[in-house]
Design an enzyme around this catalytic site. Structure first.
Site, short mmCIF file in Angstrom:
data_model
loop_
_atom_site.label_atom_id
_atom_site.label_comp_id
_atom_site.label_asym_id
_atom_site.label_seq_id
_atom_site.Cartn_x
_atom_site.Cartn_y
_atom_site.Cartn_z
N HIS A 316 0.86 -1.27 -0.08
CA HIS A 316 -0.09 0.05 -0.06
C HIS A 316 0.86 1.30 0.12
CE1 HIS A 316 -3.90 1.85 0.32
NE2 HIS A 316 -3.23 2.75 0.80
N ALA A 317 0.47 2.28 -1.02
CA ALA A 317 1.53 3.45 -1.11
C ALA A 317 1.44 4.26 0.05
CB ALA A 317 1.02 4.06 -2.37
N HIS A 346 -0.23 11.62 -6.16
CA HIS A 346 -0.67 11.49 -4.91
C HIS A 346 0.46 11.72 -3.77
CE1 HIS A 346 -3.68 11.02 -1.63
NE2 HIS A 346 -2.67 10.44 -1.07
N GLU A 347 1.43 10.61 -4.22
CA GLU A 347 2.32 10.28 -2.96
C GLU A 347 3.41 11.68 -3.06
OE1 GLU A 347 0.17 7.54 -1.73
OE2 GLU A 347 2.13 8.27 -0.81
N HIS A 350 2.59 14.28 -1.03
CA HIS A 350 2.82 14.38 0.53
C HIS A 350 4.24 14.83 0.36
CE1 HIS A 350 -0.64 12.60 1.88
NE2 HIS A 350 -0.51 11.34 1.18
N GLU A 374 -3.66 15.16 2.07
CA GLU A 374 -4.17 14.40 1.15
C GLU A 374 -4.56 14.94 0.00
OE1 GLU A 374 -3.21 11.54 3.70
OE2 GLU A 374 -3.57 11.22 1.63
N HIS A 476 -6.82 0.46 5.50
CA HIS A 476 -6.52 1.57 6.51
C HIS A 476 -7.14 1.01 7.97
CE1 HIS A 476 -6.17 3.44 2.79
NE2 HIS A 476 -5.72 4.59 3.39
N TYR A 486 -9.44 11.72 3.39
CA TYR A 486 -9.71 11.63 2.07
C TYR A 486 -11.05 12.07 1.71
CZ TYR A 486 -5.97 8.37 2.83
OH TYR A 486 -4.83 7.57 3.07
#
Ligand SMILES: O=C(CCC(O)(O)[C@H](Cc1ccccc1)NC(=O)c1ccccc1)N[C@@H](Cc1ccccc1)C(=O)O
Ligand SMILES: [Zn+2]
Length: 587
Positions: A316-317, A346-347, A350, A374, A476, A486
């Site tokens: 999971h990323a 998305h990553e 962050h 997020e 999660h 999210y």
């Protein structure tokens, strides 16, 4: 107690220095386990986590000795955050050790889970089962994989989660809060937060109901009405995703104008021999075009951008801040698909946030609220995924801009964004009720399916019971990562997008905006991100958008043309009944 500002400043200086090494050590131990799941690495991670928790307790106790009432706002905020340490405040160290062990056991079960189709034919979620849900139209095979994944993950975690749960209800181990849910909601710094997200969800429901009706009608044609319950629910295994949380892999079935070029560029990426590294370079290039901070050398050197052979990892990323101002990494089992291009953005969003606030005091190296963190990468994706931008970077060669492509594009975006809204909302509705003690262990699965049926309008393709633990099939829950962030992000990212498009000088409908190369937009975004969590998020939102509250209006304006199209296409076949089909009571 001590109100001496001089001494308080010395304490904060010491905290900032020691915390960087303490947290760096903790992240390294977690990284070693996440990128190589072994009993030894798990034990080491739990050990270092306990040491870190105890150090945080010591610092919280020392901070509590100060009377901060005369200190300036920034110092007061730092002291508040040094004391606000959640479960790390647990004074029973044996219990704290047990809690961390239970969590890492659940994470291992999830991350090493495999679906077996036959004796010696077992496949992991990433990439095999994910690809199956994205590409297969074989309802039986999807049903087997849907059930198999839940048998191999959730079912095996039910007792562990029950143990974990016992730590989270009153008297909550997160000192000062009624339960873990109250602690998690406190990060939004507003005591009406749960009503606020409920209001936003109700406001967005009509869009979801229209999309749900359109997709249900198309899927009935594809699979035959016989496997659809009379109640109007869509069987959850048909929506192109293991959790039915986003439906964009169904694009080929759902384009209003199928003669136009497909907007899912996965095939073109494979054709152009895209690599995981190339995917991340595309994302890095966008941030550079905005004049923002590019990925440092360590990022490329130390990240794990693809699944390694020969060992178990947490696929999971996730994005990692090693709290030394220069070591930032992404861990992603990147597959060559458009969905992974989006996840990479998305990553990297962050990581960009980490880079922007890296000079803040350690306790302010966080998102303005979790939804902000997020939203960063997803805002960039809203520009990248426009047909205009995909054409610009050579992934959509034969693209012609016209009304039909426009509606096709809005449909593709709705399958990703609108489809997600009830899912993004319901996970923590379930968890908050569990942490409050309202949902007991004996009702975990019934409460879960009441929300999945009631809010998402999906039904289980095979009967469920309390022997199952379907929440545990979603990362999660075993990962103990909050989820309402999210839902908040999906609202905020359209507010951010609208503001940045205005700054970038975009004219025309919001959904055609691409902020690529706008240094003005980049400056505005950087200025807000660099504040980290040093000020309340409403201030950060105001700096970027002029607003001080979350608003669903930009999201609704973005999709308005599609809503008109869906209303015309659907007629009155909209919605579903509240009773859950095929939820079998305990067998
Ligand atoms: O879970 C993720 C992406 C992973 C992450 O980047 O949000 C990751 C989750 C995580 C993993 C391990 C520990 C904690 C959180 N979050 C981060 O890496 C992260 C978040 C905040 C600060 C620093 C890192 N997305 C969600 C929802 C989503 C979001 C956007 C697009 C599609 C889907 C999902 O896949 O269901
Ligand atoms: Zn994230």
């Amino acid at each position: 107690n001590n109100s001496d500002v001089e001494e308080a400043s010395l304490f904060l200086e010491e905290y900032n220095n020691v915390s960087q090494t303490t947290f760096n050590r903790n992240m390294e131990a977690a990284w070693t386990f996440n990128t190589n799941i072994t009993n030894e690495n798990q034990k080491k991670m739990v050990e270092v986590q306990l040491e870190t928790d105890l150090w945080q307790q010591e610092m919280a106790n020392r901070a509590a000795a100060f009377n901060t009432s005369a200190f300036n706002a920034t110092m007061q905020r730092q002291f508040y955050k040094i004391k606000d340490i959640g479960t790390a405040a647990m004074t029973d160290h044996g219990k704290l050790q047990k809690l961390n062990e239970v969590l890492s056991d659940m994470e291992s079960i999830y991350s090493t889970g495999k679906v077996c189709f036959a004796e010696n034919d077992c496949k992991p979620l990433d990439p095999d089962i994910t690809r199956l849900f994205e590409t297969s139209r074989d309802e039986q095979k999807l049903r087997i994989a849907w059930k198999g994944w839940r048998d191999q993950t959730g079912r095996k975690m039910r007792d562990l989660y029950t143990t974990f749960h016992s730590f989270c209800v009153y008297p909550c181990v997160c000192v000062g809060y009624a339960d873990t849910g109250a602690y998690w909601r406190s990060w939004y710094e507003m005591d009406t937060f749960d009503q606020e997200v409920k209001r936003l969800f109700e406001q967005l429901k009509p869009l979801y109901e229209q999309l749900h009706a359109f997709v249900r009608q198309r899927l009935k044609k594809q699979y035959g009405a016989a496997i659809f319950p009379q109640t109007g629910h869509i069987p959850a295994h048909l929506l192109g995703n293991m959790w039915a949380q986003s439906w964009n892999s169904l694009q080929d079935l759902l384009m209003p104008f199928p003669s136009k070029p497909i907007l899912d560029v996965t095939e073109e990426m494979v054709k152009q021999k895209y690599t995981p590294r190339k995917i991340f370079e595309v994302s890095d290039d966008f941030f550079k075009s905005l004049g923002m901070i590019e990925m440092p050398f360590e990022f490329w050197n130390k990240s794990m951008l693809e699944r390694p052979a020969g060992r178990e990892v947490v696929c999971h990323a996730s994005a990692w801040d090693f709290y030394n101002g220069r070591d930032f990494r992404v861990k992603q089992c990147t597959d060559i698909t458009m969905d992974h291009l989006s996840t990479a953005h998305h990553e990297m969003g962050h990581i960009e946030y980490f880079l922007q606030y890296r000079n803040q005091p350690l306790v302010f190296r966080d998102g303005a609220n979790p939804g902000f963190h997020e939203a960063v990468g997803d805002v960039i994706s809203l520009s990248v995924e426009t047909p205009k931008h995909l054409n610009k970077i050579g992934l959509l060669p034969n693209y012609v801009e016209d009304n039909e492509t426009d509606i096709n594009f809005l449909m593709a975006m709705a399958l990703q964004k609108i489809a997600f809204l009830p899912f993004g909302y319901l996970i923590d509705q379930w968890r908050w009720s569990v942490f409050k003690g309202v949902t007991k262990a004996s009702d975990y699965n019934k409460a879960w399916w009441n929300l999945r049926c009631g809010l998402q309008g999906v039904s289980p393709p095979v009967p469920r019971s309390e022997e199952d633990f379907d929440p545990g099939a979603k990362y999660h829950i075993p990962g103990n990562t909050p989820y309402i962030r999210y839902f908040v992000s999906y609202v905020l990212q359209f507010q951010f997008h609208k503001a940045l498009c205005g700054i970038a000088g975009h004219n025309g409908p919001l959904h055609t905006c691409d902020i690529y190369n706008s240094s003005a937009a980049g400056q505005k975004l950087s200025a807000m991100l660099s504040k980290g969590s040093s000020q309340v998020w409403t201030e950060s939102l105001k700096e970027l958008t002029g607003q001080t509250t979350m608003s669903a209006q930009p999201l609704m304006d973005y999709f308005q043309p599609l809503l008109d199209y869906l209303r015309a296409a659907n007629g009155d076949e909209v919605g579903w009944s509240d009773d859950c089909p095929s939820f079998a009571d305990p067998l």
